[in-house]
Design an enzyme around this catalytic site. Structure first.
Site, PDB file in Angstrom:
ATOM      1  N   LYS A 113      -0.009   3.545  -2.685  1.00  0.00           N
ATOM      2  CA  LYS A 113      -0.870   4.614  -2.821  1.00  0.00           C
ATOM      3  C   LYS A 113      -0.458   6.141  -2.562  1.00  0.00           C
ATOM      4  CE  LYS A 113      -4.710   1.596  -0.986  1.00  0.00           C
ATOM      5  NZ  LYS A 113      -3.988   0.499  -0.680  1.00  0.00           N
TER       6      LYS A 113
ATOM      7  N   SER B 239       0.880  -1.072   0.088  1.00  0.00           N
ATOM      8  CA  SER B 239      -0.045   0.069   0.072  1.00  0.00           C
ATOM      9  C   SER B 239       1.095   1.294  -0.083  1.00  0.00           C
ATOM     10  CB  SER B 239      -0.966   0.002   1.125  1.00  0.00           C
ATOM     11  OG  SER B 239      -2.074  -0.875   0.976  1.00  0.00           O
TER      12      SER B 239
ATOM     13  N   SER C 209      -6.451   3.279   3.872  1.00  0.00           N
ATOM     14  CA  SER C 209      -5.774   2.458   2.795  1.00  0.00           C
ATOM     15  C   SER C 209      -6.540   1.705   1.771  1.00  0.00           C
ATOM     16  CB  SER C 209      -4.665   1.541   3.387  1.00  0.00           C
ATOM     17  OG  SER C 209      -3.747   1.232   2.510  1.00  0.00           O
TER      18      SER C 209
ATOM     19  N   LYS D  19       3.116   6.769   5.387  1.00  0.00           N
ATOM     20  CA  LYS D  19       1.961   5.548   4.902  1.00  0.00           C
ATOM     21  C   LYS D  19       2.401   4.248   5.406  1.00  0.00           C
ATOM     22  CE  LYS D  19      -1.599   4.271   2.618  1.00  0.00           C
ATOM     23  NZ  LYS D  19      -1.700   2.914   3.475  1.00  0.00           N
TER      24      LYS D  19
END
Length: 452
Positions: free
Chosen positions: A66, A63, A123, A225
């Site tokens: 992203k 993720s 997420s 993140k």
């Protein structure tokens, strides 16, 4: 000694030979204990790479992907093509994506600002596809857009296939590329960076919370993140500020979210210490200080990087993040990266940072006579200031295990065209010296074995 070993092997037969062969393979490849692990720590202001372990090895972003989806979304907002309240259409394909997700309904819409929050905090894989379809028309085309942007940003080893990081063997990156992306997000779109510090948002009357525990557990951490798929392990990109200095760090391949976070905290702690030494111009880590003369060429560094500011920063190409050259070592095979144990290299690194270790680092080291069997040591740095050299050596001594506690700090002054002070741990035999340096290297500390 070798002859005796061969005789014992012959007596015990083929089974012992096979066992020893297997052990040799395992011991020869400590880096294979966790093939997913990689890490990097960067001082944004100076551009120094303070720590790098497997930073250019291919990894799955999960993720962390992203962040690029967000970069392209911020780009459209900056160009005026979208507003924070612009509605984004949800397709049935987007709604079908597996969790983690916001469970948006096909045929519905959600505003851009909610999409930003859902990507960073939740997420949400479904929302990532909503953004991809809005900006690129299709997930596949958006993946090409993401890869093109990665090349523009200097992320030469990254390829994107989807906007969310769900498993795809063709979607790969490196820790260094993820650090580059993290820095560019802050550089190019500082007005949107505060979203990365949020830990919850409201969607359809419900409070949605996030996964990034570092925002609450590490003092100074204010964003970035997390990510996880089975192929990648637990990843995280973190930015933190201490005493006005900002670091960005990426850890990939954690065995658990908790061990990953603890390892990240330790990397940042040590990064801030090392960055402060760089900032004073006192650290001579890259000099050849094994003899009486020094090679003052120093380590390659980044061009200065503009720190995060509240106003819009002009887009520009970030210099390639270069890791410092490793210190010379009397044992070329000495690991220079933090690998740890076969069970959990990240957690194994962290178990060393216990209060007992910190207490030992402040305890005066026993002064014992150095005999012929204790004529080895470990050099952990060279400094222009003797107090800094002693502090660094004491910190290194405190990291050693109990059976190496006989090591004592020694500061060796070297006079030449420039006076400097070598920080060493002495009073060790050869095996202890190599074992101590391996232990320090696993914690990301530069070292070299020396013989007196």
């Amino acid at each position: 000694m070798v002859t005796a070993t061969i005789i014992r092997i012959r007596r015990h037969g083929i089974g012992v030979i096979a066992l020893l062969a297997c052990l040799a393979i395992v011991m020869a490849n400590p880096a294979q204990a966790n093939p997913r692990y990689a890490a990097i720590v960067v001082d944004i202001e100076s551009g120094e790479v303070l720590h790098a372990a497997n930073a250019d090895e291919t990894r799955y972003p999960a993720s962390l992907t992203k962040m690029m989806t967000l970069y392209l979304l911020f780009e459209q907002l900056e160009r005026g093509q979208l507003r924070l309240d612009s509605p984004l259409q949800v397709s049935s394909y987007a709604a079908s994506k597996q969790a983690s997700k916001l469970y948006v309904k096909a045929g519905s819409t959600l505003p851009v600002e909610t999409a930003i929050e859902a990507l960073i905090i939740k997420s949400a894989n479904d929302v990532a596809v909503v953004v991809a379809e809005a900006l690129g028309g299709s997930e596949a085309n958006f993946g090409r857009m993401m890869t093109d942007k990665a090349r523009q940003l200097g992320m030469s080893r990254t390829t994107f296939r989807n906007p969310n990081g769900l498993p795809d063997p063709g979607q790969t990156t490196t820790a260094r590329d993820m650090a580059t992306l993290s820095i560019r997000l802050m550089q190019d779109y500082p007005q949107y960076y505060p979203y990365f510090s949020r830990t919850s948002f409201t969607w359809q009357g419900k409070r949605v919370t996030g996964h990034n525990r570092l925002l609450g557990s590490y003092a100074g951490a204010d964003g970035m993140k997390t990510g996880f798929i089975r192929a990648s392990g637990f990843n995280v990109a973190t930015s933190a500020v201490r005493n006005g200095r900002r670091l960005v760090s990426v850890v990939m391949g954690g065995f658990t979210a908790a061990s990953r976070d603890t390892h990240m905290a330790d990397l940042l702690d040590r990064g801030f210490v090392r960055a402060s030494l760089y900032g004073r111009g006192d650290w001579v880590a890259q000099a050849d200080f094994s003899g009486d003369r020094m090679n003052m060429t120093g380590a390659p560094a980044l061009a200065p990087v503009t720190p995060v500011a509240p106003t819009r920063q002009p887009q520009r190409q970030l210099a390639s993040l270069q890791a410092p050259e490793p210190l010379p070592s009397a044992q070329p095979s000495l690991p220079q990266t933090a690998q740890g144990s076969a069970d959990d290299p990240i957690r194994e690194l962290m178990t060393r940072a216990q209060p007992s270790s910190a207490q030992r680092s402040e305890t005066p080291h026993r002064l014992e006579p150095v005999g012929p069997s204790a004529s080895w040591g470990v050099q952990v740095g060279a400094f222009s200031n003797p107090d800094n050299a002693r502090q660094h050596a004491s910190h290194a001594a405190g990291r050693l295990s109990q059976d190496l506690f006989n090591a004592r700090v020694n500061i060796d002054e070297v006079n030449g065209s420039q006076t400097f002070f070598r920080a060493r741990l002495v009073n060790l035999d050869e095996n202890q010296a190599y074992r101590a340096c391996r232990s320090l290297a696993r914690e990301g500390m530069d070292c070299m074995v020396v013989n007196f």
